[in-house]
Each structure stands twice: as C-alpha cells, then as structure tokens.
Scaffold this motif. Sequence first.
Motif, PDB file in Angstrom:
ATOM      1  N   THR A   1      83.635 -91.849  63.763  1.00  0.00           N
ATOM      2  CA  THR A   1      83.550 -90.823  62.477  1.00  0.00           C
ATOM      3  C   THR A   1      82.771 -89.702  62.975  1.00  0.00           C
ATOM      4  O   THR A   1      81.752 -89.471  63.540  1.00  0.00           O
ATOM      5  N   ILE A   2      83.611 -88.503  62.912  1.00  0.00           N
ATOM      6  CA  ILE A   2      82.990 -87.084  63.328  1.00  0.00           C
ATOM      7  C   ILE A   2      82.981 -86.082  62.230  1.00  0.00           C
ATOM      8  O   ILE A   2      83.776 -85.933  61.333  1.00  0.00           O
ATOM      9  N   SER A   3      81.800 -85.710  62.223  1.00  0.00           N
ATOM     10  CA  SER A   3      81.394 -84.513  61.362  1.00  0.00           C
ATOM     11  C   SER A   3      81.478 -83.179  62.180  1.00  0.00           C
ATOM     12  O   SER A   3      80.709 -82.928  62.878  1.00  0.00           O
TER      13      SER A   3
ATOM     14  N   ARG B   1      86.704 -86.042  54.494  1.00  0.00           N
ATOM     15  CA  ARG B   1      85.952 -85.436  53.541  1.00  0.00           C
ATOM     16  C   ARG B   1      85.331 -84.274  53.702  1.00  0.00           C
ATOM     17  O   ARG B   1      85.080 -83.827  54.997  1.00  0.00           O
ATOM     18  N   THR B   2      85.425 -83.432  52.826  1.00  0.00           N
ATOM     19  CA  THR B   2      84.957 -81.627  53.089  1.00  0.00           C
ATOM     20  C   THR B   2      83.481 -82.050  52.295  1.00  0.00           C
ATOM     21  O   THR B   2      83.516 -82.496  50.985  1.00  0.00           O
ATOM     22  N   PHE B   3      82.570 -81.134  52.534  1.00  0.00           N
ATOM     23  CA  PHE B   3      81.353 -80.956  52.063  1.00  0.00           C
ATOM     24  C   PHE B   3      81.192 -79.469  51.582  1.00  0.00           C
ATOM     25  O   PHE B   3      81.741 -78.634  52.141  1.00  0.00           O
ATOM     26  N   PRO B   4      80.311 -79.164  50.586  1.00  0.00           N
ATOM     27  CA  PRO B   4      80.277 -77.720  50.109  1.00  0.00           C
ATOM     28  C   PRO B   4      79.889 -76.870  51.085  1.00  0.00           C
ATOM     29  O   PRO B   4      80.104 -75.706  51.154  1.00  0.00           O
TER      30      PRO B   4
ATOM     31  N   SER C   1      67.714 -80.498  53.120  1.00  0.00           N
ATOM     32  CA  SER C   1      66.385 -80.603  52.942  1.00  0.00           C
ATOM     33  C   SER C   1      66.139 -81.281  51.973  1.00  0.00           C
ATOM     34  O   SER C   1      65.010 -82.309  51.742  1.00  0.00           O
ATOM     35  N   SER C   2      66.845 -81.478  50.864  1.00  0.00           N
ATOM     36  CA  SER C   2      66.404 -82.557  49.634  1.00  0.00           C
ATOM     37  C   SER C   2      66.850 -83.976  49.817  1.00  0.00           C
ATOM     38  O   SER C   2      66.453 -84.791  49.126  1.00  0.00           O
ATOM     39  N   GLU C   3      67.314 -84.199  51.416  1.00  0.00           N
ATOM     40  CA  GLU C   3      67.700 -85.367  51.630  1.00  0.00           C
ATOM     41  C   GLU C   3      68.785 -86.314  50.687  1.00  0.00           C
ATOM     42  O   GLU C   3      68.984 -87.366  50.645  1.00  0.00           O
ATOM     43  N   THR C   4      69.152 -85.394  49.792  1.00  0.00           N
ATOM     44  CA  THR C   4      70.390 -85.851  48.921  1.00  0.00           C
ATOM     45  C   THR C   4      71.779 -86.407  49.519  1.00  0.00           C
ATOM     46  O   THR C   4      72.448 -87.050  48.874  1.00  0.00           O
ATOM     47  N   GLU C   5      71.954 -85.229  50.468  1.00  0.00           N
ATOM     48  CA  GLU C   5      73.411 -85.503  51.016  1.00  0.00           C
ATOM     49  C   GLU C   5      72.868 -85.905  52.350  1.00  0.00           C
ATOM     50  O   GLU C   5      72.356 -85.435  53.533  1.00  0.00           O
ATOM     51  N   ASP C   6      73.779 -87.223  52.920  1.00  0.00           N
ATOM     52  CA  ASP C   6      73.334 -87.781  54.292  1.00  0.00           C
ATOM     53  C   ASP C   6      74.693 -87.881  54.823  1.00  0.00           C
ATOM     54  O   ASP C   6      74.884 -88.474  55.956  1.00  0.00           O
ATOM     55  N   TYR C   7      75.797 -87.512  54.429  1.00  0.00           N
ATOM     56  CA  TYR C   7      77.080 -87.512  54.864  1.00  0.00           C
ATOM     57  C   TYR C   7      77.558 -88.683  55.284  1.00  0.00           C
ATOM     58  O   TYR C   7      78.266 -88.993  56.118  1.00  0.00           O
TER      59      TYR C   7
END
Length: 179
Positions: free
Chosen positions: A135-137, A165-168, A33-39
């Motif tokens: 690229t697959i998330s 890559r892994t995200f929190p 929601s903070s849009e700091t992470e867009d993968y």
Amino acid sequence: MAIKCSAFVAISLDGYIARRNGNIDWLDNYNDSSETEDYGFKEFYKTVDTLVIGRKTYELVLTFKEWPYPDRKVIVLSNGSPVVPNEVLRNVEVLAGPPSELVKHLAAKGSQHLYIDGGKTIQSFLKAGAIQELTISHIPILIGDGIPLFGKLEQDQKLTHLETRTFPNGIVQSRYHIG
Ligand SMILES: NC(=O)c1ccc[n+]([C@@H]2O[C@H](COP(=O)([O-])OP(=O)(O)OC[C@H]3O[C@@H](n4cnc5c(N)ncnc54)[C@H](OP(=O)(O)O)[C@@H]3O)[C@@H](O)[C@H]2O)c1
C-alpha cells in the motif's frame, strides 16, 4: 494458514520515503492534526501480528514520544547490536538473515501477517519475492533527493492493482498485490 507480508508506506511523488538524512518532516503537513484521518493505517495495523523493521527505521521510531507498537511482536533487522531499551525489551527481538529465511523462521514461530518497514528492508524483501501486498500513499510533494522506496531488481516485477483512494488533501493511495 500461509504467512503474508505487507508494506504500508508513504512516498513523495518523486519516489522517496525519507530525505537522505532520514528526515520525514515533509510528511508532517499530511498528518491530520485532529487525527480523524489515518489513511487506513489502523485498519491495516489490526490485521498484522508482527512488524519487521530495518534498524534505521527502528532507531527513528525510538525517538518518538511513545513506543507505537506495544501490542505487537517487533523484529528489528540488523547485523549489529542495536540498543533495545528496557521498556520495549519484552516484545522486540533483533534478527538477521535473508528475507525468505526470516519469513520461514517467523512463520514457524506462529506469525501470520508481517508488516515489513524501512526502505532498504522493503527493497530486499521485494527483491526476494517475499512481499505479497503493497500500500503506497503518494504525497503530493517533490523533495528532489532522498531514500528511494524502490531499487534495482534482477527482473521485472508485475503488480496487480487492487484499489486506489484519493483524499481531500491530495494524497493518492494505491494498494497492490505483488504478482
Ligand atoms: N515514508 C514512510 O512511510 C517510511 C516508512 C518507513 C521508514 N521510513 C524512513 O526510512 C528511513 C530508513 O530507511 P533505510 O532504507 O535507510 O533503512 P531501513 O530499511 O530502516 O534499515 C536498514 C538497516 O536494516 C538492517 N537490515 C535490513 N535488512 C536486513 C537483513 N535481512 N538482515 C540483517 N539486517 C538487515 C541493516 O542494519 P545494520 O546496518 O544494523 O546491519 C540495514 O542497514 C528512515 O529515515 C525512516 O524515516 C519512511
């Protein structure tokens, strides 16, 4: 320069890009929601000059508050005549045809990097050997049923793993070269 085609998608761990009815509500919790992470999406988007999207994905995108691709050429694939509102008319074109012919046509028009989007659309481009990078998330959720990313193939398709890559929040994103 040779034209390149890429797909950049989010899938449930059981392999779906949307619920059967096209709903992607299960992705909501994973949009920061903070849009700091867009993968990595913005970085990817910067490298593409043309979007090629299936009519069903296009119709979903039209329901968004704003047209998200004002600065790119957008090709909507359809055998019908989807409505193209005036505000997006300038950069949207409706085309139909076999994936390899479409890629050739767009290369001749100057496109260099196509972003292929939509379940059926990605499947048909994959089957035609027309996608070079995927690229697959992987979203850590099972939704049980839906529109699958992958479908039947005439023969096995090998992929070369480029990075993961892994995200929190548990998203695992992998990038592959196809072939
Ligand atoms: N999770 C994600 O990252 C992600 C990404 C993208 C989309 N989605 C979801 O995927 C859903 C839509 O996927 P989908 O598999 O149902 O459909 P789609 O691929 O978006 O659209 C399929 C339609 O595109 C047209 N089409 C595709 N290839 C064509 C070709 N070569 N020539 C002419 N027309 C062609 C046909 O339209 P006509 O029927 O008009 O002929 C076909 O019915 C949406 O719900 C969207 O939310 C999820």
